[in-house]
Design a protein around this motif. Sequence first.
Motif, PDB file in Angstrom:
ATOM      1  N   CYS A 136      52.971  -4.829  -7.718  1.00  0.00           N
ATOM      2  CA  CYS A 136      53.833  -4.135  -8.692  1.00  0.00           C
ATOM      3  C   CYS A 136      54.902  -3.322  -7.955  1.00  0.00           C
ATOM      4  CB  CYS A 136      52.981  -3.230  -9.571  1.00  0.00           C
ATOM      5  SG  CYS A 136      52.378  -1.773  -8.684  1.00  0.00           S
ATOM      6  N   HIS A 175      50.958  -1.695  -5.552  1.00  0.00           N
ATOM      7  CA  HIS A 175      49.543  -2.014  -5.717  1.00  0.00           C
ATOM      8  C   HIS A 175      49.462  -3.532  -5.842  1.00  0.00           C
ATOM      9  CE1 HIS A 175      50.156   1.677  -8.407  1.00  0.00           C
ATOM     10  NE2 HIS A 175      49.640   2.153  -7.282  1.00  0.00           N
ATOM     11  N   HIS A 235      47.644  -6.180  -8.135  1.00  0.00           N
ATOM     12  CA  HIS A 235      46.891  -6.221  -9.392  1.00  0.00           C
ATOM     13  C   HIS A 235      46.257  -7.589  -9.598  1.00  0.00           C
ATOM     14  CE1 HIS A 235      48.391  -2.370 -11.067  1.00  0.00           C
ATOM     15  NE2 HIS A 235      49.411  -2.609 -10.268  1.00  0.00           N
ATOM     16  N   CYS A 255      52.099   2.716 -12.908  1.00  0.00           N
ATOM     17  CA  CYS A 255      53.052   1.616 -12.742  1.00  0.00           C
ATOM     18  C   CYS A 255      53.115   0.772 -14.014  1.00  0.00           C
ATOM     19  CB  CYS A 255      52.629   0.755 -11.559  1.00  0.00           C
ATOM     20  SG  CYS A 255      51.021  -0.013 -11.808  1.00  0.00           S
TER      21      CYS A 255
HETATM   22 ZN   LIG Z   1      50.638  -0.977  -9.887  1.00  0.00          ZN
END
Ligand SMILES: [Zn+2]
Length: 488
Positions: A290, A294, A296, A356
């Motif tokens: 993202c 991160h 995901h 996010c």
């Molecule tokens: Zn994220």
Amino acid sequence: MLATGLRQLRYGYSLLTGRRFSADGLQKIVADLVETLDEFGETTDEAAEMLMVAEPDAKAEQEVVGARLRQAVRDAATSTAYYREWFGRHDIDVDDLPITTKAQLKSAPFAFVSDRSQPVLMAQTTGTTGVPASIWFSRYELDVLSCLNALAEMLAGLRRHHVVANFGSSRAALPVYDLMRTSTLVGNGCLQVGIVDPRIAIERLATPLHLPGKANQVTHMVANASFLAAVVQEVEQGAWKAADFGLRQIFPGGEILTEALRLRAEEALGAPVLETYAATEITPIAGRVCSQRHMHFATHQGQIEVLDPMTHRPVAPGEIGVLVVTPYPPFRDTTLLIRYETGDLVRRLATDKLSCELANVFATSQVLGRADTLAGPLAREVLEILQTEPAIPLPTRYALVPGRSGPVLHVAVPRPSRRLVSRLEELIAQTLPGLDGLVLTDDPDSLPSPCVVRADLREHSFELSALVPAAADPAPVEPESDLLGALA
Ligand SMILES: [Zn+2]
């Protein structure tokens, strides 16, 4: 639209119950969406709703996860030789399931294939870690995978007029097959280029296509991070500029993509870089990075664990562990893997409360390195420093070897200047204080341990001699000073 609604309901029902998808139904959902996008343009509520069905809400996901794991274990324990033998000696206890390593899969790939499956395609991993692992897929799995990918890619903005070029290995059967199937479903153009000389790759990206109903140049580039690095280097040093390309998105994967390389790629090629994580063994589970970096994962497709590489116990929030994945039915029915140890190190996020755009989706850090490497700085930390330096050739070649008080970093740099050396020393002192020394070498082959990257899986071609005159090779330059090896 009634038929569309019923097909979506059936899809949702399969996600909830673990019952097999209807491949025909999925194909029709994809076709409906293509039609809707054609009719209404880029975004309509209807199209968005149709795509939303691909992701169940978090609560429903929580409820089905336990059932999917039990179903995955039951399927593997009753239909594969490997797990039948293992569960013959152990109780089926979902809190204490076996770890499956790449070495176990490599040594007997057939023992992980379900008796009840109809295998049609063998895909092999194309990493840089020696003998490949073999994974079999059924027609059902391939149909479901391509439909889900077509939906996901349309959600990410892929349209019929786009043209996707894959610079991943032509021997990587699954991604190549999937690109072609997905493109057929979406209606976009696709070309398999492979890991060719970067100069050929650039030529492919820049050359006008002159096709009816298609963009005039390649719009989407798929490549391993090290090959992207090789292309970036060629553009930075050559006669090309970002305006020569028509790229809209770049999808690197398969290797660590540093922030430094991402920024350089966006500058050189003029398109946003969207990092993904995927591996043939854990298909269809894929990580998506993202805007806050991160990684995901859609946990309705499989169990994602972050475990201590030695004890295989879950690591605490904020700690680093190895990514361990169990793909769930009904996505997989042929090669069945329970708690597959990917060997990739990630950090468990310190908090579940994310801010996010994918805040509701499970996440870890990006991949930080490999679990089987020497203790010391992580591959991402080293690469992040080295790839900020334009004077260090891409793809980056380095090695870490034990020194007196910590690891010594060896880096392949053909012509190091004093300025480069002092900049590197300063960066290393700030960010990798545990290092015992820095050694620069002009020959990558003389690194104390080989540094292989996926860009080395080069596919030969007779094309280059016609494209690029031999004089285009950079002439060797005299070293500014004899600094090689002086810094240990
Ligand atoms: Zn994220």
